[in-house]
Design an enzyme around this catalytic site. Structure first.
Site, PDB file in Angstrom:
ATOM      1  N   HIS A   1      11.658 -28.373  -3.533  1.00 58.12           N
ATOM      2  CA  HIS A   1      10.899 -27.174  -3.896  1.00 58.12           C
ATOM      3  C   HIS A   1       9.484 -27.288  -3.373  1.00 58.12           C
ATOM      4  O   HIS A   1       8.921 -28.376  -3.313  1.00 58.12           O
ATOM      5  CB  HIS A   1      10.893 -26.945  -5.413  1.00 58.12           C
ATOM      6  CG  HIS A   1      10.474 -28.146  -6.207  1.00 58.12           C
ATOM      7  ND1 HIS A   1      11.325 -29.205  -6.430  1.00 58.12           N
ATOM      8  CD2 HIS A   1       9.298 -28.461  -6.793  1.00 58.12           C
ATOM      9  CE1 HIS A   1      10.692 -30.125  -7.146  1.00 58.12           C
ATOM     10  NE2 HIS A   1       9.457 -29.706  -7.366  1.00 58.12           N
ATOM     11  N   PHE A   2       8.934 -26.139  -3.000  1.00 60.30           N
ATOM     12  CA  PHE A   2       7.543 -26.043  -2.574  1.00 60.30           C
ATOM     13  C   PHE A   2       6.744 -25.401  -3.707  1.00 60.30           C
ATOM     14  O   PHE A   2       7.106 -24.333  -4.189  1.00 60.30           O
ATOM     15  CB  PHE A   2       7.409 -25.179  -1.311  1.00 60.30           C
ATOM     16  CG  PHE A   2       7.855 -25.887  -0.057  1.00 60.30           C
ATOM     17  CD1 PHE A   2       9.200 -26.009   0.246  1.00 60.30           C
ATOM     18  CD2 PHE A   2       6.921 -26.426   0.817  1.00 60.30           C
ATOM     19  CE1 PHE A   2       9.615 -26.667   1.401  1.00 60.30           C
ATOM     20  CE2 PHE A   2       7.326 -27.083   1.975  1.00 60.30           C
ATOM     21  CZ  PHE A   2       8.679 -27.208   2.265  1.00 60.30           C
ATOM     22  N   HIS A   3       5.670 -26.077  -4.100  1.00 53.86           N
ATOM     23  CA  HIS A   3       4.724 -25.496  -5.054  1.00 53.86           C
ATOM     24  C   HIS A   3       3.739 -24.636  -4.268  1.00 53.86           C
ATOM     25  O   HIS A   3       3.209 -25.091  -3.240  1.00 53.86           O
ATOM     26  CB  HIS A   3       3.922 -26.585  -5.751  1.00 53.86           C
ATOM     27  CG  HIS A   3       4.722 -27.516  -6.619  1.00 53.86           C
ATOM     28  ND1 HIS A   3       4.729 -27.414  -7.994  1.00 53.86           N
ATOM     29  CD2 HIS A   3       5.517 -28.571  -6.315  1.00 53.86           C
ATOM     30  CE1 HIS A   3       5.490 -28.381  -8.497  1.00 53.86           C
ATOM     31  NE2 HIS A   3       5.989 -29.093  -7.503  1.00 53.86           N
TER      32      HIS A   3
ATOM     33  N   ASP B   1       6.487 -21.181 -11.926  1.00 52.26           N
ATOM     34  CA  ASP B   1       6.611 -22.498 -12.554  1.00 52.26           C
ATOM     35  C   ASP B   1       6.403 -22.332 -14.052  1.00 52.26           C
ATOM     36  O   ASP B   1       5.489 -21.641 -14.487  1.00 52.26           O
ATOM     37  CB  ASP B   1       5.574 -23.466 -11.958  1.00 52.26           C
ATOM     38  CG  ASP B   1       5.861 -24.909 -12.323  1.00 52.26           C
ATOM     39  OD1 ASP B   1       5.920 -25.222 -13.529  1.00 52.26           O
ATOM     40  OD2 ASP B   1       6.024 -25.728 -11.408  1.00 52.26           O
ATOM     41  N   ILE B   2       7.267 -22.980 -14.834  1.00 49.76           N
ATOM     42  CA  ILE B   2       7.223 -22.837 -16.297  1.00 49.76           C
ATOM     43  C   ILE B   2       5.974 -23.502 -16.895  1.00 49.76           C
ATOM     44  O   ILE B   2       5.556 -23.144 -17.998  1.00 49.76           O
ATOM     45  CB  ILE B   2       8.517 -23.414 -16.922  1.00 49.76           C
ATOM     46  CG1 ILE B   2       8.799 -22.808 -18.276  1.00 49.76           C
ATOM     47  CG2 ILE B   2       8.492 -24.926 -16.963  1.00 49.76           C
ATOM     48  CD1 ILE B   2      10.196 -23.098 -18.802  1.00 49.76           C
TER      49      ILE B   2
ATOM     50  N   GLN C   1       8.015 -36.428  -7.949  1.00 48.80           N
ATOM     51  CA  GLN C   1       9.110 -35.453  -8.012  1.00 48.80           C
ATOM     52  C   GLN C   1       9.862 -35.652  -9.322  1.00 48.80           C
ATOM     53  O   GLN C   1      10.339 -36.753  -9.609  1.00 48.80           O
ATOM     54  CB  GLN C   1      10.069 -35.629  -6.826  1.00 48.80           C
ATOM     55  CG  GLN C   1      11.161 -34.557  -6.808  1.00 48.80           C
ATOM     56  CD  GLN C   1      12.128 -34.706  -5.618  1.00 48.80           C
ATOM     57  OE1 GLN C   1      12.129 -35.719  -4.921  1.00 48.80           O
ATOM     58  NE2 GLN C   1      12.950 -33.693  -5.413  1.00 48.80           N
TER      59      GLN C   1
ATOM     60  N   ASN D   1       6.825 -32.506  -3.387  1.00 52.21           N
ATOM     61  CA  ASN D   1       6.960 -33.914  -3.762  1.00 52.21           C
ATOM     62  C   ASN D   1       8.359 -34.437  -3.449  1.00 52.21           C
ATOM     63  O   ASN D   1       9.349 -33.739  -3.700  1.00 52.21           O
ATOM     64  CB  ASN D   1       6.681 -34.078  -5.262  1.00 52.21           C
ATOM     65  CG  ASN D   1       5.284 -33.604  -5.651  1.00 52.21           C
ATOM     66  OD1 ASN D   1       4.361 -33.698  -4.858  1.00 52.21           O
ATOM     67  ND2 ASN D   1       5.146 -33.084  -6.853  1.00 52.21           N
TER      68      ASN D   1
HETATM   69  P1  5GP Z   1       7.938 -31.705  -9.227  1.00 51.63           P
HETATM   70  O1  5GP Z   1       7.088 -32.587 -10.100  1.00 51.63           O
HETATM   71  O2  5GP Z   1       9.389 -32.145  -9.225  1.00 51.63           O
HETATM   72  O3  5GP Z   1       7.371 -31.501  -7.873  1.00 51.63           O
HETATM   73  O4  5GP Z   1       7.862 -30.272  -9.898  1.00 51.63           O
HETATM   74  C1  5GP Z   1       8.834 -29.735 -10.724  1.00 51.63           C
HETATM   75  C2  5GP Z   1       8.255 -28.465 -11.291  1.00 51.63           C
HETATM   76  O5  5GP Z   1       9.302 -27.740 -11.894  1.00 51.63           O
HETATM   77  C3  5GP Z   1       7.204 -28.718 -12.390  1.00 51.63           C
HETATM   78  O6  5GP Z   1       5.987 -28.122 -12.001  1.00 51.63           O
HETATM   79  C4  5GP Z   1       7.812 -28.073 -13.627  1.00 51.63           C
HETATM   80  O7  5GP Z   1       6.869 -27.422 -14.443  1.00 51.63           O
HETATM   81  C5  5GP Z   1       8.824 -27.105 -13.046  1.00 51.63           C
HETATM   82  N1  5GP Z   1       9.982 -26.869 -13.900  1.00 51.63           N
HETATM   83  C6  5GP Z   1      10.749 -27.807 -14.503  1.00 51.63           C
HETATM   84  N2  5GP Z   1      11.737 -27.215 -15.215  1.00 51.63           N
HETATM   85  C7  5GP Z   1      11.596 -25.883 -15.047  1.00 51.63           C
HETATM   86  C8  5GP Z   1      12.321 -24.746 -15.529  1.00 51.63           C
HETATM   87  O8  5GP Z   1      13.303 -24.838 -16.264  1.00 51.63           O
HETATM   88  N3  5GP Z   1      11.872 -23.516 -15.134  1.00 51.63           N
HETATM   89  C9  5GP Z   1      10.789 -23.371 -14.323  1.00 51.63           C
HETATM   90  N4  5GP Z   1      10.436 -22.106 -14.022  1.00 51.63           N
HETATM   91  N5  5GP Z   1      10.081 -24.411 -13.848  1.00 51.63           N
HETATM   92  C10 5GP Z   1      10.477 -25.658 -14.200  1.00 51.63           C
END
Ligand code: 5GP
Ligand code: ZN
Length: 135
Positions: A101-103, A32-33, A95, A88
């Site tokens: 996606h799974f964290h 995760d970035i 989300q 999420n």
């Molecule tokens: P969500 O909130 O949708 O469950 O999580 C999305 C996740 O994607 C966030 O933790 C965010 O930091 C990560 N993310 C968003 N854009 C990028 C990207 O371009 N590269 C990577 N590696 N992670 C990303």
């Protein structure tokens, strides 16, 4: 959330870079970035589906198996004492990327998790973690 600009589809297509941990025909896993913790990994099906409920059975099986394998790598290689898995669905559920996606977030004894996005000190730090976790 605009599915036509899906950032994870761009990563899967190789259009934007990611620090990859694992890849097969159905699944990709990368750092995760903006990690909650060092070694926070995202496990993503290659098929674009917005919510868990949209994901075909074969992709669901593939992604949960890889999620388990990422957990094993974190425990052994990072190492860490435990990990959280969360996922999420919908903007109301936090989300932000409209692609399932799974964290997978490593946890350490005595260290409460700060549920806020962080960052790596340098690209080298992320590469060091990648080298430990890659499979
Ligand atoms: P969500 O909130 O949708 O469950 O999580 C999305 C996740 O994607 C966030 O933790 C965010 O930091 C990560 N993310 C968003 N854009 C990028 C990207 O371009 N590269 C990577 N590696 N992670 C990303
Ligand atoms: Zn997508």
């Amino acid at each position: 959330m605009d599915d036509t600009k899906c950032v994870f589809c761009k990563i899967i297509a190789g259009l934007i870079p990611a620090t990859k941990i694992y890849e097969d025909e159905r699944t990709i896993a990368f750092l995760d970035i903006a990690p909650f913790e060092r070694g926070h990994v995202l496990v993503v099906p290659k098929a674009h589906a917005r919510m868990l409920t949209d994901l075909p059975e074969e992709d669901l099986q593939a992604v949960i198996r890889v999620t388990q394998n990422v957990g094993e790598r974190l425990l052994r290689q990072l190492p860490c004492d435990g990990f959280n898995v969360f996922q999420n669905n919908g903007a109301c559920a936090s989300q932000t990327v409209p692609h399932v996606h799974f964290h997978v977030v490593p946890r350490h004894e005595g260290k409460p998790l700060n549920w806020t996005p962080g960052s790596y000190a340098s690209p080298d730090e992320a590469k060091t973690i990648q080298a430990k976790l890659r499979f």
